[in-house]
Design an enzyme around this catalytic site. Structure first.
Site, PDB file in Angstrom:
ATOM      1  N   ASP A  30       0.838  -0.678   0.066  1.00  0.00           N
ATOM      2  CA  ASP A  30      -0.002  -0.115  -0.447  1.00  0.00           C
ATOM      3  C   ASP A  30       0.494   0.922  -0.033  1.00  0.00           C
ATOM      4  OD1 ASP A  30      -3.454   1.004   1.772  1.00  0.00           O
ATOM      5  OD2 ASP A  30      -2.416   1.723   0.095  1.00  0.00           O
TER       6      ASP A  30
HETATM    7  C1  GLC Z   1      -4.448   4.124   0.183  1.00  0.00           C
HETATM    8  C2  GLC Z   1      -5.577   3.233   0.260  1.00  0.00           C
HETATM    9  C3  GLC Z   1      -5.471   2.012  -0.558  1.00  0.00           C
HETATM   10  C4  GLC Z   1      -5.262   2.886  -2.065  1.00  0.00           C
HETATM   11  C5  GLC Z   1      -3.383   3.640  -2.021  1.00  0.00           C
HETATM   12  C6  GLC Z   1      -3.610   3.781  -3.449  1.00  0.00           C
HETATM   13  O1  GLC Z   1      -3.745   5.033   1.163  1.00  0.00           O
HETATM   14  O2  GLC Z   1      -4.672   2.136   1.545  1.00  0.00           O
HETATM   15  O3  GLC Z   1      -5.845   1.636  -0.386  1.00  0.00           O
HETATM   16  O4  GLC Z   1      -5.912   1.594  -2.906  1.00  0.00           O
HETATM   17  O5  GLC Z   1      -3.400   4.239  -1.201  1.00  0.00           O
HETATM   18  O6  GLC Z   1      -4.452   4.758  -3.435  1.00  0.00           O
END
Ligand code: GLC
Length: 732
Positions: free
Chosen positions: A274
């Protein structure tokens, strides 16, 4: 044991093509494939005037980037793919990603709303629509579905979830993976990315990003089933979560990323971290440096580094020093290249920029689907004296509240590509429905936002405006709830009440004595036991997307008979949280003193899991069982006949729950093992049957072995988790 298989998509041909490419790549080019950046993050250096995007363009030209996300559309996607084609030796296109959680330009209901439809087949269609719209803009990788089981409405991301039940979440997980990856033909599908693996929804205190500590049993019984379903459905990637699981953050957790995902399930796709999660390994305190964080993550099995840059900065050196075997990098790169080959990116990295007319035609083509999904997402919680459905003609309707004529908040969280001007507000929808046959009076009463959520007072002028609208009306529709920025990521709340001055608004209107219909537009279940004293009808309408107002009006006037059922338990108070239906009996079930109870509240929810009303009535026959006694490998089935005894066609969601009465480990009071939708005309009867076999009877025994243990099982079939006829089956 029910045989399970993972859909094999990584064919020998794809593998060979990827391996041939890898054989020609330098170490830096390989690590470049493992590197992903957020194009939306673009600060400009005040001294040099150089922006991050300028630097990223250079990185892309040098083949040091494998994926980019948060682009603005097809033109920008083509621009960056051209940098690859014109400047890199191997011309490996970028994998362009986007958070397409519940629609792209056509915004559908938030996932928690779609879950209320208990209709995976409909979810497949909304995922497919979102995938097609995304692909037209050059997006080949959707960071969805979000399949974190969550039973804590304080957590803002419950809005993105399918709620508290593993089975319902698993069925939506499969539907959304298959819908997103709809066609096998290259260039005809996006890669899905089920997230957040794993356990993110059980953050302590419902506080986003907080610690998660759960037993392997809870992990495997509750959290993992939706992810396993996604892998078996052929998900091409999975996103590791921010949180630790039993002390180790997911992106560095070998037990999660290798033992379970690869060794047990045979997952062949990409594991992505993430956002900046590698850097957070340092903050968590499990890595003392960027290099250490990089080493931990890559050796644990994290293939793609989202936005930290650690892999590009440190992995080549770690490989040259022998701290990370080159084979580890080759394995990750193979997965990434395999997905790009599977999606047809190498043949066709560019997209035709849709004309304005084509984009408009695409948006309109999914409008009907958006309305259908929104209708089915609505849960009718209360309808005293059948105040609903309302009459369209000859009546006078007041539409009051902060969400009555609001076109922004129905989009819900994670709807960056949606536009408020595409949203039908509740007032719009009611006006469309009644035309000139009824008088409609509108007053906002108060506004609600994160800035005003602590406000308590209504101005005299606002009160007068509201009372004036109500006085002229036969019935008041109160549009209450939360603004879109009160749910989603980093949006946890300590209260489950209506934010701002909404309660005062309700009480001011209630003083007039007119019938009130409360429409709750929120990203989470709200604990509003006090509302029932004022509102004859209460509708949970979540954030329903672009067709919100039309769908709510369809239900208000009976053009759609509500069929939604709660995918989460609705608490009476935040003090009861976490509260969910598949709780354990404990040694002292709730009762009087010295039992597991509260001295100041019941332990019962306000509305149970699976609950929802209809404008018609459904009568269940007595439940029948085909074989009341079976062997451990045997099968039985339970069935009921359901009759629509009312005068309106309607849909009943028939639910089947099980309890293993005595087992080697404690079992939940009830566990959902099946459901089906019966659409019945007035007087019509339907038949619902549920198979009872290994998949429904097996538990993880005290040795964590999946086993069907002999004993008595109670099985319910009914309209929700708190009611239904029961029958016993004995397993010998
Ligand atoms: C965010 C979220 C994730 C998302 C990623 C990209 O922090 O936790 O769900 O896909 O970053 O935006």
């Amino acid at each position: 044991m029910t045989e399970r298989s993972t859909r094999a998509w990584l064919t020998p041909e794809i593998r060979q093509q990827a391996e041939q490419l890898i054989a020609r790549m330098s170490l830096d080019e390989k690590v470049g494939q493992m590197t992903q950046y957020d194009w939306g993050f673009n600060p400009i250096n005040p001294e040099t005037g150089v922006s991050v995007r300028d630097l990223l363009r250079d990185e892309i030209r040098q083949g040091r980037v494998g994926s980019i996300f948060n682009l603005s559309g097809a033109e920008e996607a083509n621009e960056l793919q051209r940098l690859i084609a014109e400047h890199t030796e191997h011309r490996i296109p970028l994998l362009i990603g986007r958070d397409v959680i519940h629609g792209y330009k056509t915004v559908f209901p938030i996932p928690l709303a779609q879950a209320s439809a208990w209709n995976p087949a409909l979810a497949y269609r909304t995922a497919e629509a979102a995938s097609r719209e995304s692909m037209a803009d050059g997006v080949a990788w959707v960071f969805a579905p979000m399949i974190d089981v969550s039973r804590d409405p304080r957590w803002g991301r419950i809005a993105e979830s399918i709620g508290e039940d593993p089975l319902l979440t698993s069925q939506y997980s499969r539907a959304w993976v298959e819908g997103s990856q709809v066609a096998d033909a290259p260039g005809q599908a996006t890669a899905s990315c089920p997230k957040h693996y794993a356990g993110y929804g059980l953050a302590e205190a419902g506080r986003d990003y907080n610690t998660v500590d759960l037993s392997d049993r809870e992990l495997r019984d509750v959290i993992l089933p939706p992810f396993r379903e996604a892998v078996e459905a052929g998900a091409l990637s999975i996103m590791a979560s921010f949180n630790e699981i039993n002390g180790i953050p997911a992106c560095a957790n070998e037990y999660l990323l290798k033992t379970i995902l690869r060794d047990e399930w045979g997952f062949e796709g990409i594991v992505a971290s993430d956002y900046n999660a590698l850097q957070e390994l340092i903050v968590h305190g499990v890595a003392g440096s960027e290099e250490e964080a990089c080493e931990l993550a890559v050796l644990a099995g994290c293939d793609m580094d989202m936005h930290s840059g650690f892999y590009m900065r440190h992995l080549p050196k770690l490989v040259r020093e022998g701290r990370v075997p080159a084979s580890v990098v080759d394995t990750s790169v193979l997965r990434i290249l395999a997905v790009k080959i599977k999606l047809g990116l190498l043949e066709q990295p560019f997209v035709e920029v849709p004309s304005v007319e084509a984009a408009e035609a695409a948006r309109v083509q999914f409008t009907a689907l958006a309305r259908e999904a929104a209708q089915q997402s609505i849960v009718l919680l209360r309808n005293e004296a059948q105040v609903l459905p309302l009459q369209k003609s000859g009546s006078s309707i007041a539409v009051i509240g902060p969400f009555a004529h609001n076109r922004k908040d129905p989009l819900g969280c994670w709807a960056f590509d949606g536009k408020p001007e595409d949203v039908v507000s509740l007032l719009d929808g009611i006006r469309h429905a009644v035309g000139s046959s009824a008088a409609v009076h509108y007053a906002e009463g108060c506004s609600v936002s994160v800035d005003t959520m602590a406000a308590s007072g209504l101005t005299e002028a606002n009160i007068e405006q509201v009372l004036e609208a109500a006085r002229q009306s036969d019935v008041v529709v109160l549009a209450l709830g939360e603004s879109l920025e009160m749910s989603g990521e980093s949006r946890s709340r300590t209260s489950l009440d209506l934010p701002g001055a909404q309660r005062q608004l309700v009480e001011a209107v209630a003083a007039l004595g007119k019938p009130i219909v409360a429409v709750l537009m929120s990203g989470r279940p709200l604990a509003l036991p006090w509302l029932e004293q004022y509102a004859s009808a209460i509708m949970q309408a979540w954030h329903l997307g672009v067709q919100s107002g039309n769908a709510i009006a369809d239900v208000l006037f009976g053009d759609y008979n509500p069929s939604g059922r709660l995918p989460v338990t609705v608490p009476r108070s935040v003090g009861q949280v976490p509260i969910y239906y598949y709780r354990k009996k404990t040694g002292r079930p709730p009762g009087g003193v010295y039992s597991s109870y509260y001295i100041d509240s019941t332990t019962e929810p306000l509305y149970p899991f699976g609950y929802g009303l209809s404008y018609t009535a459904f009568q269940y026959s007595a439940i029948t069982v085909s074989d009341a006694s079976i062997g451990v490998a045997g099968k039985s089935s339970v069935s009921v006949t359901v009759t629509n005894t009312g005068d309106t066609a309607g849909t009943e969601i028939v639910q089947c729950y099980i309890r293993d009465e005595v087992a080697s480990v404690t079992q939940p009071l009830k566990k959902l093992i099946g459901f089906c939708r019966l659409q019945l005309a007035p007087g019509e009867s339907g038949y619902a049957a549920f198979e009872i076999g290994e998949r429904q009877l097996a538990i993880l025994d005290k040795d964590m072995k999946r086993t069907v243990e002999p004993g008595r099982f109670t099985i319910w079939v009914g309209p929700n988790a708190s009611s239904g006829d029961a029958v016993s089956i004995v397993v010998e």
